[in-house]
Design an enzyme around this catalytic site. Sequence first.
Site: not given
Length: 162
Positions: A87, A89, A135, A2
Amino acid sequence: TPPSLVLRYPDLQRNPGPLVERVSVYGHAHLLLHAFSFGFGTTSCFKVYHALRKARPQQEVEFFHPVYLLELDRFWRRRGQRAPRLSSGMMLASTALEICEQVHLYGFWPFRLDLSQNTLPHHYYDNVGPSHFMHTMPKEFLLLLQLHSQGALQLHVGPCTP
């Protein structure tokens, strides 16, 4: 994520068109946002939510539950993940592992070069790499590789071919 959506589409309230167009190619797929993973992302998520709700009311926008995100973080920390935040993902891959019988992952490759030594962009939509303060992509990849070797998911690291 976002915050990157808001940077890419800075005038969501007055001009949601470019974001709406981008999202519309996925039909009626749900958009899952992690509004509560860190405070800095909450405002961005709600800007995306309100822009899409107004301009594309049929678009389902969902939020990860904050307790789920906390438990997900704890789960991966017990398995060696020490980054301040997973992350996006990894969050989605984790969710897929919980609800799908088979999980195939494409594009999880934390290196600048592919297996043929060709340069790769970081994302499919930009080449902005992850913050090393947020990350640990190689460690996430190692965890996914372990899951692959255990048969829990299929990690595809070569080129996508039709």
